[in-house]
Motif scaffolding. Structure first.
Motif, PDB file in Angstrom:
ATOM      1  N   ALA A  83       0.311  -0.930  -2.511  1.00  0.00           N
ATOM      2  CA  ALA A  83       0.263   0.402  -1.903  1.00  0.00           C
ATOM      3  C   ALA A  83      -1.142   0.924  -1.722  1.00  0.00           C
ATOM      4  O   ALA A  83      -1.453   1.565  -0.733  1.00  0.00           O
ATOM      5  CB  ALA A  83       1.089   1.385  -2.715  1.00  0.00           C
TER       6      ALA A  83
ATOM      7  N   VAL B  45      -3.497  -0.514   1.425  1.00  0.00           N
ATOM      8  CA  VAL B  45      -3.134  -0.245   2.828  1.00  0.00           C
ATOM      9  C   VAL B  45      -4.265   0.474   3.520  1.00  0.00           C
ATOM     10  O   VAL B  45      -4.880   1.339   3.035  1.00  0.00           O
ATOM     11  CB  VAL B  45      -1.832   0.584   2.912  1.00  0.00           C
ATOM     12  CG1 VAL B  45      -1.538   0.940   4.346  1.00  0.00           C
ATOM     13  CG2 VAL B  45      -0.703  -0.183   2.306  1.00  0.00           C
TER      14      VAL B  45
ATOM     15  N   GLN C  88      -0.104  11.729  -1.413  1.00  0.00           N
ATOM     16  CA  GLN C  88       1.290  11.475  -1.058  1.00  0.00           C
ATOM     17  C   GLN C  88       2.003  10.661  -2.141  1.00  0.00           C
ATOM     18  O   GLN C  88       3.163  10.929  -2.452  1.00  0.00           O
ATOM     19  CB  GLN C  88       1.366  10.734   0.284  1.00  0.00           C
ATOM     20  CG  GLN C  88       0.948  11.558   1.465  1.00  0.00           C
ATOM     21  CD  GLN C  88       1.902  12.695   1.731  1.00  0.00           C
ATOM     22  OE1 GLN C  88       3.099  12.517   1.789  1.00  0.00           O
ATOM     23  NE2 GLN C  88       1.352  13.891   1.877  1.00  0.00           N
TER      24      GLN C  88
ATOM     25  N   TYR D 260       6.747   4.938   3.936  1.00  0.00           N
ATOM     26  CA  TYR D 260       5.729   4.240   4.723  1.00  0.00           C
ATOM     27  C   TYR D 260       6.338   3.068   5.480  1.00  0.00           C
ATOM     28  O   TYR D 260       6.056   2.865   6.661  1.00  0.00           O
ATOM     29  CB  TYR D 260       4.601   3.752   3.815  1.00  0.00           C
ATOM     30  CG  TYR D 260       3.463   3.129   4.582  1.00  0.00           C
ATOM     31  CD1 TYR D 260       2.470   3.916   5.129  1.00  0.00           C
ATOM     32  CD2 TYR D 260       3.395   1.751   4.775  1.00  0.00           C
ATOM     33  CE1 TYR D 260       1.429   3.358   5.847  1.00  0.00           C
ATOM     34  CE2 TYR D 260       2.372   1.183   5.490  1.00  0.00           C
ATOM     35  CZ  TYR D 260       1.390   1.984   6.024  1.00  0.00           C
ATOM     36  OH  TYR D 260       0.372   1.418   6.743  1.00  0.00           O
ATOM     37  N   ASN D 261       7.183   2.297   4.810  1.00  0.00           N
ATOM     38  CA  ASN D 261       7.792   1.127   5.454  1.00  0.00           C
ATOM     39  C   ASN D 261       8.749   1.524   6.571  1.00  0.00           C
ATOM     40  O   ASN D 261       8.925   0.779   7.527  1.00  0.00           O
ATOM     41  CB  ASN D 261       8.509   0.269   4.420  1.00  0.00           C
ATOM     42  CG  ASN D 261       7.541  -0.446   3.514  1.00  0.00           C
ATOM     43  OD1 ASN D 261       6.403  -0.701   3.875  1.00  0.00           O
ATOM     44  ND2 ASN D 261       7.971  -0.750   2.310  1.00  0.00           N
TER      45      ASN D 261
ATOM     46  N   ARG E 255      -3.424   9.349   1.003  1.00  0.00           N
ATOM     47  CA  ARG E 255      -2.448   8.396   0.467  1.00  0.00           C
ATOM     48  C   ARG E 255      -2.227   8.649  -1.018  1.00  0.00           C
ATOM     49  O   ARG E 255      -1.089   8.671  -1.489  1.00  0.00           O
ATOM     50  CB  ARG E 255      -2.915   6.962   0.712  1.00  0.00           C
ATOM     51  CG  ARG E 255      -1.956   5.938   0.155  1.00  0.00           C
ATOM     52  CD  ARG E 255      -2.412   4.512   0.384  1.00  0.00           C
ATOM     53  NE  ARG E 255      -3.764   4.338  -0.064  1.00  0.00           N
ATOM     54  CZ  ARG E 255      -4.729   3.757   0.649  1.00  0.00           C
ATOM     55  NH1 ARG E 255      -4.483   3.274   1.829  1.00  0.00           N
ATOM     56  NH2 ARG E 255      -5.941   3.646   0.161  1.00  0.00           N
TER      57      ARG E 255
ATOM     58  N   TRP F 156       7.264   6.620  -1.809  1.00  0.00           N
ATOM     59  CA  TRP F 156       6.231   6.575  -0.784  1.00  0.00           C
ATOM     60  C   TRP F 156       6.295   5.249  -0.027  1.00  0.00           C
ATOM     61  O   TRP F 156       6.147   5.221   1.194  1.00  0.00           O
ATOM     62  CB  TRP F 156       4.840   6.765  -1.389  1.00  0.00           C
ATOM     63  CG  TRP F 156       3.764   6.734  -0.358  1.00  0.00           C
ATOM     64  CD1 TRP F 156       3.352   7.755   0.421  1.00  0.00           C
ATOM     65  CD2 TRP F 156       2.987   5.594   0.027  1.00  0.00           C
ATOM     66  NE1 TRP F 156       2.349   7.336   1.271  1.00  0.00           N
ATOM     67  CE2 TRP F 156       2.113   6.007   1.054  1.00  0.00           C
ATOM     68  CE3 TRP F 156       2.941   4.271  -0.388  1.00  0.00           C
ATOM     69  CZ2 TRP F 156       1.212   5.154   1.659  1.00  0.00           C
ATOM     70  CZ3 TRP F 156       2.036   3.417   0.221  1.00  0.00           C
ATOM     71  CH2 TRP F 156       1.184   3.853   1.233  1.00  0.00           C
ATOM     72  N   CYS F 157       6.514   4.157  -0.740  1.00  0.00           N
ATOM     73  CA  CYS F 157       6.635   2.844  -0.091  1.00  0.00           C
ATOM     74  C   CYS F 157       7.806   2.830   0.889  1.00  0.00           C
ATOM     75  O   CYS F 157       7.684   2.312   1.998  1.00  0.00           O
ATOM     76  CB  CYS F 157       6.808   1.737  -1.130  1.00  0.00           C
ATOM     77  SG  CYS F 157       5.321   1.384  -2.064  1.00  0.00           S
TER      78      CYS F 157
ATOM     79  N   SER G 255       8.253   4.111   8.521  1.00  0.00           N
ATOM     80  CA  SER G 255       7.498   4.792   9.577  1.00  0.00           C
ATOM     81  C   SER G 255       7.140   3.835  10.708  1.00  0.00           C
ATOM     82  O   SER G 255       7.262   2.621  10.597  1.00  0.00           O
ATOM     83  CB  SER G 255       6.220   5.400   9.003  1.00  0.00           C
ATOM     84  OG  SER G 255       5.277   4.389   8.733  1.00  0.00           O
TER      85      SER G 255
ATOM     86  N   LYS H 116      -8.356   9.202   4.418  1.00  0.00           N
ATOM     87  CA  LYS H 116      -7.114   8.426   4.406  1.00  0.00           C
ATOM     88  C   LYS H 116      -6.746   8.042   2.979  1.00  0.00           C
ATOM     89  O   LYS H 116      -5.581   8.170   2.581  1.00  0.00           O
ATOM     90  CB  LYS H 116      -7.277   7.157   5.260  1.00  0.00           C
ATOM     91  CG  LYS H 116      -6.073   6.255   5.238  1.00  0.00           C
ATOM     92  CD  LYS H 116      -6.329   4.982   6.019  1.00  0.00           C
ATOM     93  CE  LYS H 116      -5.183   4.010   5.873  1.00  0.00           C
ATOM     94  NZ  LYS H 116      -5.472   2.725   6.476  1.00  0.00           N
TER      95      LYS H 116
ATOM     96  N   LYS I 134       5.425  -5.419   4.792  1.00  0.00           N
ATOM     97  CA  LYS I 134       5.837  -4.173   4.160  1.00  0.00           C
ATOM     98  C   LYS I 134       5.017  -3.919   2.907  1.00  0.00           C
ATOM     99  O   LYS I 134       4.571  -4.833   2.240  1.00  0.00           O
ATOM    100  CB  LYS I 134       7.321  -4.219   3.823  1.00  0.00           C
ATOM    101  CG  LYS I 134       8.181  -4.208   5.060  1.00  0.00           C
ATOM    102  CD  LYS I 134       9.602  -3.919   4.739  1.00  0.00           C
ATOM    103  CE  LYS I 134      10.366  -3.778   6.029  1.00  0.00           C
ATOM    104  NZ  LYS I 134      11.626  -3.143   5.834  1.00  0.00           N
TER     105      LYS I 134
ATOM    106  N   ASN J 227       4.146   3.355  11.651  1.00  0.00           N
ATOM    107  CA  ASN J 227       2.777   2.893  11.440  1.00  0.00           C
ATOM    108  C   ASN J 227       2.706   1.378  11.299  1.00  0.00           C
ATOM    109  O   ASN J 227       1.674   0.789  11.561  1.00  0.00           O
ATOM    110  CB  ASN J 227       2.177   3.517  10.174  1.00  0.00           C
ATOM    111  CG  ASN J 227       1.960   4.995  10.331  1.00  0.00           C
ATOM    112  OD1 ASN J 227       1.880   5.488  11.441  1.00  0.00           O
ATOM    113  ND2 ASN J 227       1.876   5.694   9.229  1.00  0.00           N
TER     114      ASN J 227
END
Length: 63
Positions: free
Chosen positions: A60, A63, A29, A42-43, A26, A38-39, A45, A22, A54, A47
């Motif tokens: 970052a 997480v 990515q 991710y925010n 990350r 990326w933030c 998504s 993971k 957030k 997930n």
């Protein structure tokens, strides 16, 4: 994510006993998209269950 890929990934994660996969994914990515983009991804998504938590560029990697 493809179900076979997800199963294989989870098997590897369990065998290692940690989240190295993971963390490496990350980091890859973030290097691919950039930290701010990326933030945003991710925010947006699904997930994140609690939208109050957030991810920011400072948090970052936590997480």
């Amino acid at each position: 994510m493809n179900i076979d890929r997800k199963i294989n990934r989870n098997k590897l994660k369990k065998a290692q006993g940690n989240n190295k996969i993971k963390n490496n994914w990350r980091a890859y990515q973030i290097s691919k998209y950039g930290i701010k983009e990326w933030c945003k991804i991710y925010n947006a998504s699904s997930n994140i269950k609690d939208k109050g938590n957030k991810v920011t560029p400072k948090t970052a990697y936590n997480v």
